[in-house]
Design a protein around this motif. Structure first.
Motif, mmCIF file in Angstrom:
data_model
loop_
_atom_site.group_PDB
_atom_site.id
_atom_site.type_symbol
_atom_site.label_atom_id
_atom_site.label_comp_id
_atom_site.label_asym_id
_atom_site.label_seq_id
_atom_site.Cartn_x
_atom_site.Cartn_y
_atom_site.Cartn_z
ATOM 1 N N SER A 57 0.841 -1.213 0.000
ATOM 2 C CA SER A 57 0.000 0.000 0.000
ATOM 3 C C SER A 57 0.869 1.253 0.000
ATOM 4 O O SER A 57 0.506 2.268 -0.595
ATOM 5 N N ASP A 169 -5.907 -1.569 -4.630
ATOM 6 C CA ASP A 169 -5.345 -2.162 -3.416
ATOM 7 C C ASP A 169 -6.270 -3.268 -2.918
ATOM 8 O O ASP A 169 -7.254 -2.982 -2.230
ATOM 9 N N GLU A 170 -5.970 -4.500 -3.281
ATOM 10 C CA GLU A 170 -6.796 -5.661 -2.907
ATOM 11 C C GLU A 170 -8.282 -5.379 -3.114
ATOM 12 O O GLU A 170 -9.087 -5.565 -2.188
#
Ligand SMILES: Nc1ncnc2c1ncn2[C@@H]1O[C@H](COP(=O)(O)OP(=O)(O)OP(=O)(O)O)[C@@H](O)[C@H]1O
Ligand SMILES: [Mg+2]
Length: 272
Positions: A57, A169-170
């Motif tokens: 991240s 991000d995921e």
């Protein structure tokens, strides 16, 4: 992809480090990233894999312009990143929709705040909402949507300004297997149609091998790129066909081996 020396990377991290100040006095600073270099070529789909806390991240935040490196350079089209901009879209792990706005107003938030005339974005907003399967939900409140539907709205919102770069991000981590598969197919088809450059964080090895042109595997403490892996499968890809492909099995095993090795190394560091 043809990469001559004249091609400039869309995104370039050159020897980037990031150390965070300690949360309380007396503790040492924490080096999250140490000497990370990576390139994303125009139109490339790259997945970032690595253990929790390795700095995935942090890398996305640096490219987005939410954060700045302590050393090294983060650049887009050869220009250093100074701040966030509409050329970069961001999809977070948890859909971050404003609860007081309906779905359409959430999706059109960016252009509305930028003062873009309605006529320039409204048709596209309806089109993207239909594409992500939210036709008919445009005027629903966000609390009337399921978690998967909220994430699809967040995807439509990220896509609406037509960013050249999408940082994810995921994004599908919290979705059920069926919705995730639908979203993966949707993402690859829109990516193929738009030529967006995508950096996609995931913990799921199968997802990375299904989506990416390249997979970057990170190690932790400090975060570094441990391995760059080219994913050789032709597109369009089908998860069922891939599951039968011995090369898919070999690559999957290789990636899992590195991840396990990292986990052991990590556990060793914690014990020492
Ligand atoms: N603003 C901050 N201040 C202090 N430490 C931070 C900050 N942001 C991140 N860190 C630390 O840096 C490390 C990397 O964090 P990061 O969120 O990038 O990891 P990650 O790879 O995305 O992990 P996960 O897979 O769990 O999301 C972590 O140890 C985290 O605690
Ligand atoms: Mg993270």
């Amino acid at each position: 992809m043809n990469r001559t020396h004249e091609v400039t990377p869309r995104v370039h991290l050159s020897h980037v480090s990031r150390t965070f100040s300690p949360a309380s006095r007396g503790q040492p600073p924490f080096q999250a990233l140490g000497d990370v270099s990576l390139e994303l070529w125009p139109g490339e789909f790259v997945c970032l894999l690595g253990p929790s806390g390795c700095g995935k991240s942090t890398i996305l935040n640096l490219i987005a312009g939410f954060d700045r490196p302590d050393a090294g350079v983060v650049s887009i089209d050869a220009k250093p990143v100074m701040q966030p901009g509409p050329d970069r879209g961001f999809v977070f792990q948890q859909p971050t929709l404003f609860p007081w706005l309906n779905v359409l107003d959430n999706v059109t938030f960016g252009p509305r705040m930028a003062g873009v005339p309605k006529a320039q974005y409204l048709d596209d907003a309806y089109r993207y909402l239909a594409l992500v399967g939210l036709k008919g939900f445009e005027h629903h409140a966000t609390w009337q949507l399921s978690g998967g539907m909220r994430q699809r709205a967040a995807l439509a919102r990220a896509w609406l300004p037509n960013p050249g770069i999408l940082l994810m991000d995921e994004p599908f981590g919290a979705l059920d297997a069926q919705t995730r598969l639908t979203m993966q197919e949707l993402l690859t088809s829109v990516w193929a149609a738009t030529g967006t450059t995508i950096l996609f964080v995931t913990h799921d090895v199968d997802e990375a091998l299904l989506l990416a042109d390249r997979v970057l595997i990170m190690s932790a403490r400090p975060g570094r790129i441990r391995e760059h892996l080219h994913v050789p499968f032709e597109r369009p890809r089908d998860i069922e066909d891939l599951a039968d492909d011995p090369e898919f099995g070999r690559l999957r095993r290789h990636v899992l081996h590195i991840i396990r090795d990292e986990a052991h190394r990590h556990a060793g560091q914690e014990l020492s």
